[in-house]
Design a protein around this motif. Sequence first.
Motif, PDB file in Angstrom:
ATOM      1  N   LYS A   1      14.597  28.090  19.364  1.00  0.00           N
ATOM      2  CA  LYS A   1      14.704  29.335  19.162  1.00  0.00           C
ATOM      3  C   LYS A   1      13.684  30.303  20.264  1.00  0.00           C
ATOM      4  O   LYS A   1      13.857  31.173  20.937  1.00  0.00           O
ATOM      5  CB  LYS A   1      15.534  29.618  18.569  1.00  0.00           C
ATOM      6  N   LYS A   2      12.340  30.485  19.785  1.00  0.00           N
ATOM      7  CA  LYS A   2      11.695  31.599  19.902  1.00  0.00           C
ATOM      8  C   LYS A   2      10.995  31.294  21.662  1.00  0.00           C
ATOM      9  O   LYS A   2      10.751  32.084  22.651  1.00  0.00           O
ATOM     10  CB  LYS A   2      10.157  30.910  19.472  1.00  0.00           C
ATOM     11  N   LEU A   3      10.972  30.085  22.027  1.00  0.00           N
ATOM     12  CA  LEU A   3      10.545  29.403  22.972  1.00  0.00           C
ATOM     13  C   LEU A   3      11.739  29.899  24.192  1.00  0.00           C
ATOM     14  O   LEU A   3      11.025  30.555  25.543  1.00  0.00           O
ATOM     15  CB  LEU A   3      10.045  28.000  23.324  1.00  0.00           C
ATOM     16  N   LEU A   4      12.845  29.728  24.161  1.00  0.00           N
ATOM     17  CA  LEU A   4      14.711  29.894  24.831  1.00  0.00           C
ATOM     18  C   LEU A   4      14.199  31.965  25.508  1.00  0.00           C
ATOM     19  O   LEU A   4      14.247  31.758  26.596  1.00  0.00           O
ATOM     20  CB  LEU A   4      15.293  29.759  23.861  1.00  0.00           C
ATOM     21  N   LEU A   5      13.439  32.242  23.857  1.00  0.00           N
ATOM     22  CA  LEU A   5      13.740  34.010  24.714  1.00  0.00           C
ATOM     23  C   LEU A   5      12.686  34.327  26.018  1.00  0.00           C
ATOM     24  O   LEU A   5      12.595  34.729  26.070  1.00  0.00           O
ATOM     25  CB  LEU A   5      13.788  34.570  23.408  1.00  0.00           C
ATOM     26  N   GLU A   6      11.624  33.282  25.180  1.00  0.00           N
ATOM     27  CA  GLU A   6       9.788  33.529  25.848  1.00  0.00           C
ATOM     28  C   GLU A   6      10.320  32.899  27.381  1.00  0.00           C
ATOM     29  O   GLU A   6       9.436  33.034  28.306  1.00  0.00           O
ATOM     30  CB  GLU A   6       8.810  33.590  25.409  1.00  0.00           C
ATOM     31  N   LYS A   7      11.911  32.527  27.485  1.00  0.00           N
ATOM     32  CA  LYS A   7      11.620  31.087  28.956  1.00  0.00           C
ATOM     33  C   LYS A   7      10.297  30.287  28.875  1.00  0.00           C
ATOM     34  O   LYS A   7      10.070  30.483  30.013  1.00  0.00           O
ATOM     35  CB  LYS A   7      11.745  32.191  29.764  1.00  0.00           C
ATOM     36  N   ARG A   8       9.586  29.900  28.102  1.00  0.00           N
ATOM     37  CA  ARG A   8       8.599  28.873  28.287  1.00  0.00           C
ATOM     38  C   ARG A   8       9.353  27.532  27.715  1.00  0.00           C
ATOM     39  O   ARG A   8       9.547  26.916  26.973  1.00  0.00           O
ATOM     40  CB  ARG A   8       7.095  28.476  27.351  1.00  0.00           C
ATOM     41  N   LYS A   9       8.082  26.621  28.031  1.00  0.00           N
ATOM     42  CA  LYS A   9       8.186  25.162  27.818  1.00  0.00           C
ATOM     43  C   LYS A   9       6.989  24.328  26.985  1.00  0.00           C
ATOM     44  O   LYS A   9       6.348  24.570  27.909  1.00  0.00           O
ATOM     45  CB  LYS A   9       8.834  24.165  28.414  1.00  0.00           C
ATOM     46  N   VAL A  10       7.492  23.480  26.258  1.00  0.00           N
ATOM     47  CA  VAL A  10       6.077  23.275  25.345  1.00  0.00           C
ATOM     48  C   VAL A  10       6.272  21.819  25.284  1.00  0.00           C
ATOM     49  O   VAL A  10       7.053  21.075  25.140  1.00  0.00           O
ATOM     50  CB  VAL A  10       6.152  23.272  24.261  1.00  0.00           C
ATOM     51  N   LEU A  11       4.671  20.857  25.440  1.00  0.00           N
ATOM     52  CA  LEU A  11       5.123  19.851  24.940  1.00  0.00           C
ATOM     53  C   LEU A  11       4.119  19.099  23.463  1.00  0.00           C
ATOM     54  O   LEU A  11       3.142  20.068  23.466  1.00  0.00           O
ATOM     55  CB  LEU A  11       4.620  18.988  26.177  1.00  0.00           C
ATOM     56  N   ILE A  12       5.032  18.499  22.573  1.00  0.00           N
ATOM     57  CA  ILE A  12       4.169  18.160  21.382  1.00  0.00           C
ATOM     58  C   ILE A  12       3.511  17.005  20.962  1.00  0.00           C
ATOM     59  O   ILE A  12       4.406  16.758  21.242  1.00  0.00           O
ATOM     60  CB  ILE A  12       5.094  19.359  20.085  1.00  0.00           C
ATOM     61  N   LEU A  13       2.999  16.722  20.305  1.00  0.00           N
ATOM     62  CA  LEU A  13       2.471  15.567  20.711  1.00  0.00           C
ATOM     63  C   LEU A  13       2.958  15.137  18.946  1.00  0.00           C
ATOM     64  O   LEU A  13       2.145  15.871  18.087  1.00  0.00           O
ATOM     65  CB  LEU A  13       1.097  15.349  20.858  1.00  0.00           C
ATOM     66  N   LEU A  14       3.003  14.109  18.589  1.00  0.00           N
ATOM     67  CA  LEU A  14       3.402  13.381  17.287  1.00  0.00           C
ATOM     68  C   LEU A  14       3.047  12.051  17.196  1.00  0.00           C
ATOM     69  O   LEU A  14       3.020  11.563  18.059  1.00  0.00           O
ATOM     70  CB  LEU A  14       4.901  13.512  17.317  1.00  0.00           C
ATOM     71  N   GLY A  15       2.840  12.093  15.812  1.00  0.00           N
ATOM     72  CA  GLY A  15       2.009  10.327  15.481  1.00  0.00           C
ATOM     73  C   GLY A  15       3.256   9.862  14.512  1.00  0.00           C
ATOM     74  O   GLY A  15       4.488  10.003  14.452  1.00  0.00           O
ATOM     75  N   GLN A  16       2.762   8.563  14.322  1.00  0.00           N
ATOM     76  CA  GLN A  16       4.342   7.828  14.032  1.00  0.00           C
ATOM     77  C   GLN A  16       4.348   8.189  13.146  1.00  0.00           C
ATOM     78  O   GLN A  16       3.288   7.407  11.792  1.00  0.00           O
ATOM     79  CB  GLN A  16       4.157   6.403  14.322  1.00  0.00           C
TER      80      GLN A  16
ATOM     81  N   LEU B   1       5.753  14.091  22.436  1.00  0.00           N
ATOM     82  CA  LEU B   1       4.992  12.973  23.272  1.00  0.00           C
ATOM     83  C   LEU B   1       4.870  12.214  21.968  1.00  0.00           C
ATOM     84  O   LEU B   1       4.623  12.247  21.298  1.00  0.00           O
ATOM     85  CB  LEU B   1       4.041  12.698  24.510  1.00  0.00           C
ATOM     86  N   PHE B   2       5.482  11.034  21.198  1.00  0.00           N
ATOM     87  CA  PHE B   2       4.632  10.309  20.351  1.00  0.00           C
ATOM     88  C   PHE B   2       3.253   8.793  21.228  1.00  0.00           C
ATOM     89  O   PHE B   2       3.260   8.450  21.844  1.00  0.00           O
ATOM     90  CB  PHE B   2       5.645   8.902  20.200  1.00  0.00           C
ATOM     91  N   LEU B   3       2.916   9.420  20.304  1.00  0.00           N
ATOM     92  CA  LEU B   3       1.547   8.546  20.194  1.00  0.00           C
ATOM     93  C   LEU B   3       0.683   7.569  19.953  1.00  0.00           C
ATOM     94  O   LEU B   3       2.301   7.096  19.057  1.00  0.00           O
ATOM     95  CB  LEU B   3       0.005   9.686  19.296  1.00  0.00           C
ATOM     96  N   PRO B   4       0.488   6.282  19.933  1.00  0.00           N
ATOM     97  CA  PRO B   4       0.059   4.948  20.154  1.00  0.00           C
ATOM     98  C   PRO B   4       0.352   5.195  18.604  1.00  0.00           C
ATOM     99  O   PRO B   4      -0.504   5.637  17.866  1.00  0.00           O
ATOM    100  CB  PRO B   4      -0.065   4.303  20.810  1.00  0.00           C
ATOM    101  N   LYS B   5       0.760   3.884  18.047  1.00  0.00           N
ATOM    102  CA  LYS B   5       0.700   3.236  16.448  1.00  0.00           C
ATOM    103  C   LYS B   5      -0.703   3.088  16.345  1.00  0.00           C
ATOM    104  O   LYS B   5      -1.354   2.638  17.131  1.00  0.00           O
ATOM    105  CB  LYS B   5       1.760   1.971  15.865  1.00  0.00           C
ATOM    106  N   ASN B   6      -1.709   3.318  15.254  1.00  0.00           N
ATOM    107  CA  ASN B   6      -2.574   3.716  14.755  1.00  0.00           C
ATOM    108  C   ASN B   6      -3.815   3.751  15.443  1.00  0.00           C
ATOM    109  O   ASN B   6      -4.959   3.885  15.639  1.00  0.00           O
ATOM    110  CB  ASN B   6      -3.156   2.105  14.497  1.00  0.00           C
ATOM    111  N   THR B   7      -3.447   4.983  16.398  1.00  0.00           N
ATOM    112  CA  THR B   7      -3.966   5.966  17.283  1.00  0.00           C
ATOM    113  C   THR B   7      -4.987   7.531  16.884  1.00  0.00           C
ATOM    114  O   THR B   7      -5.030   7.962  17.534  1.00  0.00           O
ATOM    115  CB  THR B   7      -3.811   5.773  18.791  1.00  0.00           C
ATOM    116  N   THR B   8      -3.603   7.895  15.694  1.00  0.00           N
ATOM    117  CA  THR B   8      -3.315   9.537  15.531  1.00  0.00           C
ATOM    118  C   THR B   8      -5.126   9.861  15.064  1.00  0.00           C
ATOM    119  O   THR B   8      -5.198  11.055  15.602  1.00  0.00           O
ATOM    120  CB  THR B   8      -2.361   9.117  14.222  1.00  0.00           C
ATOM    121  N   SER B   9      -5.666   9.151  14.230  1.00  0.00           N
ATOM    122  CA  SER B   9      -6.766   9.732  13.745  1.00  0.00           C
ATOM    123  C   SER B   9      -7.746   9.423  15.036  1.00  0.00           C
ATOM    124  O   SER B   9      -8.651  10.644  14.915  1.00  0.00           O
ATOM    125  CB  SER B   9      -7.300   8.523  12.910  1.00  0.00           C
ATOM    126  N   CYS B  10      -7.950   8.861  16.143  1.00  0.00           N
ATOM    127  CA  CYS B  10      -8.612   9.530  17.156  1.00  0.00           C
ATOM    128  C   CYS B  10      -8.298  10.365  18.678  1.00  0.00           C
ATOM    129  O   CYS B  10      -8.807  10.366  19.256  1.00  0.00           O
ATOM    130  CB  CYS B  10      -9.432   8.033  17.497  1.00  0.00           C
TER     131      CYS B  10
END
Length: 138
Positions: free
Chosen positions: A77-92, A109-118
């Motif tokens: 909702k905040k980004l919609l008001l600001e008319k911006r788009k973002v990419l969020i990195l997520l772990g499994q 964007l989901f990171l591959p398994k067992n790679t989050t820590s690096c």
Amino acid sequence: MLKHEKDVRGKKLSKNRVTLLVSASLSREKYPLIVMRKFKNPRCFKRIKRLPLGYFSQSNSWMTAGIFYQIMNRLNKKLLLEKRKVLILLGQSPTHPKGLDCFQQIQFLFLPKNTTSCTQPLDLGIIHSLKCHFRKIL
């Protein structure tokens, strides 16, 4: 668990838990911490009218998919008001459900398994630094 709790024999270990959601941006935009605790209305917040952080209550102080959706919905909702788009990195993680196409302003964007820590930026020392500062204050 605190250091001194390991040495106490015959006593139950403390089950007080706190979960923090820490977020960062490449554009150095500041996002408030989000705290998850067991209690819905803790006594320490009794006289506080507005918190400088996000607060959610959960019986075991863990992040759930429902809380994750609420947080992402507020951000969308905040980004919609600001008319911006973002990419969020997520772990499994089970708290990061796969069906997240309902947010127009957020791409995940989901990171591959067992790679989050690096590969995840916050796991490369930022969270460790935050924990060290917190424990020093505690």
